[in-house]
Scaffold this active site. Structure first.
Site: not given
Length: 259
Positions: A89, A141, A155, A158-159
């Protein structure tokens, strides 16, 4: 949900989705290892878990440190004797566009925090999960599926990487009885507003501003994401692997205007 006496590791468990998930698992009778960096917040989560079920094992760790990652797995196995569920998480958000001077440092930080620890913990945990026919839930996400945040390429990437890693591991580990899935939240009400320095009497206005962006006219709470994580990890999700569950109050289906 058939989680009695299951052993669960949750990273990023000191607040928000991770904290809510820890409490939900404990309510269902699981034993939980909570991992985070903020000692005060971890104590608070520990107290909330103990109030509804088993007291968690608390591990203070920096997920960019390989020794800490090994300690998370080793300590859990030593303390509980097995591992049934890994919830990856932990993650951070960093704004910056590709033209910024810090573009590459931002990218490196996002991968090092949001993706690499999930990969390494999966590598370390897999042998134990194979023994218990356990499963992994990665918290990703909606930005892994579409460019939901502008000036956030690192970001977003990365997701997206975490999503494809999820599918890769689902394919690789299915024959060994291990399921791997992801939950992809949209905007979630967490302690982000406090971390941004927003005053308490202004928090409602801050969060209400996001309500207009979703067709359902609201944003999710951490407990809603935790409910989905616990469901997938339980025997109720025993036929689910390689799946991504979007929880965004409909933001992904907002029609795009084409001219």
């Amino acid at each position: 949900m058939s989680l009695q006496n299951k052993v669960v590791i949750i990273t990023g468990a000191s607040s928000g989705i991770g904290a809510a998930t820890a409490i939900k698992f404990v309510e269902e009778g699981a034993f939980v290892t909570i991992v985070g960096r903020n000692a005060e917040k971890l104590r608070d989560v520990t107290a909330k878990c103990a109030a509804v079920g088993n007291k968690p094992l608390v591990i203070s760790a920096e997920l960019t440190n390989d020794e800490d990652l090994r300690r998370i797995i080793d300590s859990t196995i030593k303390h509980f004797g097995k591992l049934d569920v890994l919830v990856n998480n932990a993650g951070i958000v960093h704004y910056g566009d590709i033209l910024s001077e810090n573009a590459m440092s931002s990218f490196d930080k996002m991968i090092a925090t949001n993706l690499r620890p999930a990969v390494y913990l999966t590598h370390l945990a897999a042998p134990y999960l194979i023994e218990t026919k356990g499963n992994i839930v990665n918290v990703s996400s909606v930005t892994g599926k579409r460019v939901a945040l502008p000036n956030c390429f690192a970001y977003n990437t990365s997701k997206a990487g975490l999503d494809h890693f999820t599918r890769s591991m689902a394919s690789e580990l299915a024959a060994k009885g291990v399921r791997v899935n992801s939950v992809n939240p949209g905007i979630v009400r967490t302690d982000l507003s406090q971390n941004l320095g927003i005053e308490k009497d202004q928090e409602d206005d801050f969060w209400n501003g996001f309500n207009k962006t979703a067709p359902l006219g609201k944003i999710a709470g951490s407990e809603e994401i935790a409910d989905m994580i616990v469901f997938i990890a339980s025997d109720k999700g025993k036929s689910i692997t390689g799946a991504s569950f979007v929880i965004d109050n409909g933001s992904m289906v907002v029609p795009q205007i084409v001219k």
